[in-house]
Motif scaffolding. Structure first.
Motif, PDB file in Angstrom:
ATOM      1  N   UNK A 255      -1.197  37.056 -15.154  1.00 48.04           N
ATOM      2  CA  UNK A 255      -1.896  38.258 -14.695  1.00 48.04           C
ATOM      3  C   UNK A 255      -2.369  39.052 -15.906  1.00 48.04           C
ATOM      4  N   UNK A 256      -3.229  40.031 -15.645  1.00 44.04           N
ATOM      5  CA  UNK A 256      -3.668  40.952 -16.688  1.00 44.04           C
ATOM      6  C   UNK A 256      -4.409  40.247 -17.802  1.00 44.04           C
ATOM      7  N   UNK A 257      -4.120  40.666 -19.040  1.00 40.79           N
ATOM      8  CA  UNK A 257      -4.824  40.142 -20.199  1.00 40.79           C
ATOM      9  C   UNK A 257      -4.244  38.864 -20.761  1.00 40.79           C
ATOM     10  N   UNK A 258      -3.404  38.158 -20.010  1.00 40.09           N
ATOM     11  CA  UNK A 258      -2.783  36.920 -20.493  1.00 40.09           C
ATOM     12  C   UNK A 258      -3.582  35.721 -19.983  1.00 40.09           C
ATOM     13  N   UNK A 259      -3.938  34.826 -20.903  1.00 41.77           N
ATOM     14  CA  UNK A 259      -4.663  33.605 -20.554  1.00 41.77           C
ATOM     15  C   UNK A 259      -3.781  32.400 -20.855  1.00 41.77           C
TER      16      UNK A 259
ATOM     17  N   UNK B 202      -2.199  44.359 -21.436  1.00 46.62           N
ATOM     18  CA  UNK B 202      -0.923  43.711 -21.163  1.00 46.62           C
ATOM     19  C   UNK B 202      -1.035  42.823 -19.930  1.00 46.62           C
ATOM     20  N   UNK B 203      -0.120  41.896 -19.797  1.00 45.13           N
ATOM     21  CA  UNK B 203      -0.098  41.022 -18.629  1.00 45.13           C
ATOM     22  C   UNK B 203       1.228  40.306 -18.532  1.00 45.13           C
ATOM     23  N   UNK B 204       1.283  39.320 -17.655  1.00 46.21           N
ATOM     24  CA  UNK B 204       2.505  38.556 -17.450  1.00 46.21           C
ATOM     25  C   UNK B 204       2.195  37.068 -17.327  1.00 46.21           C
ATOM     26  N   UNK B 205       3.221  36.271 -17.574  1.00 43.10           N
ATOM     27  CA  UNK B 205       3.200  34.838 -17.279  1.00 43.10           C
ATOM     28  C   UNK B 205       4.442  34.582 -16.446  1.00 43.10           C
ATOM     29  N   UNK B 206       4.266  33.937 -15.296  1.00 42.27           N
ATOM     30  CA  UNK B 206       5.376  33.682 -14.383  1.00 42.27           C
ATOM     31  C   UNK B 206       5.537  32.195 -14.154  1.00 42.27           C
ATOM     32  N   UNK B 207       6.783  31.732 -14.235  1.00 38.09           N
ATOM     33  CA  UNK B 207       7.144  30.373 -13.836  1.00 38.09           C
ATOM     34  C   UNK B 207       7.954  30.522 -12.551  1.00 38.09           C
ATOM     35  N   UNK B 208       7.433  29.983 -11.453  1.00 39.70           N
ATOM     36  CA  UNK B 208       8.097  30.086 -10.157  1.00 39.70           C
ATOM     37  C   UNK B 208       9.359  29.221 -10.162  1.00 39.70           C
TER      38      UNK B 208
END
Length: 183
Positions: free
Chosen positions: A82-86, A67-73
């Motif tokens: 982060x994590x397993x997210x590309x 699992x992971x995350x995608x962040x838009x500031x």
């Protein structure tokens, strides 16, 4: 001793000029022209109005075995993972709303999360949302249920999207609300 010239009739000279022009045209490379259209837009609003300019877009992501995350500031509009997210390519953006109004103060509230559902169903993801704003007189700042001075404001929505391990592929979307109360 004099020099004798050759005498040509007017018709012969005209044919010679036309032939020379045609030969010159054939010897030159052809000219090409390109034309493209653009779009101009504008929105005219009344006081105490809120208008959406851009949607929140986390972009294209590849889910990995963890699992992971995608962040838009919300402040900068920059995407991180982060994590397993590309992340793949560009095309990400924070949501942008613009408003104007208020006699004294403005309160800002709205959804703090959004559920994104896969087109065709079968899977969801959830994003926590973060609000930021600029006012006509200052820089950009993160918001809670903050009171702002009246005037012109731009509101930015970013967030963090949770992506499960091996998240099913597809197009995901969801909606959220931003509420601005003009006092």
């Amino acid at each position: 001793m004099g020099i004798r010239g050759t005498s040509y009739s007017r018709a012969a000279l005209r044919h010679l000029a036309i032939a020379a022009a045609a030969a010159g045209t054939l010897a030159c490379s052809p000219a090409y022209a390109a034309s493209q259209t653009g779009t101009a837009t504008s929105v005219v609003v009344r006081p105490n109005t809120l208008v959406k300019s851009d949607d929140l877009d986390f972009g294209t992501l590849v889910a990995g075995p963890t699992a992971g995350t995608a962040t838009i500031d919300a402040v900068t509009g920059v995407r991180t993972t982060t994590g397993g997210v590309t992340p793949v390519g560009a095309g990400t953006q924070r949501a942008v709303f613009q408003g104007t109004g208020g006699i004294l103060l403005i309160t800002v509230s709205g959804d703090t999360s959004v559920t994104l559902t896969r087109a065709g169903g079968g899977a969801t993801m959830t994003a926590s949302l973060v609000r930021a704003a600029t006012t006509s007189g200052g820089g950009i700042a993160l918001l809670g249920a903050t009171l702002l001075p009246s005037g012109v404001q731009t509101y930015y929505i970013g967030g963090t999207l949770g992506v499960a391990a091996n998240q099913p592929p597809g197009d995901y979307s969801g909606t959220f609300a931003l509420t601005v109360n003009y006092l």
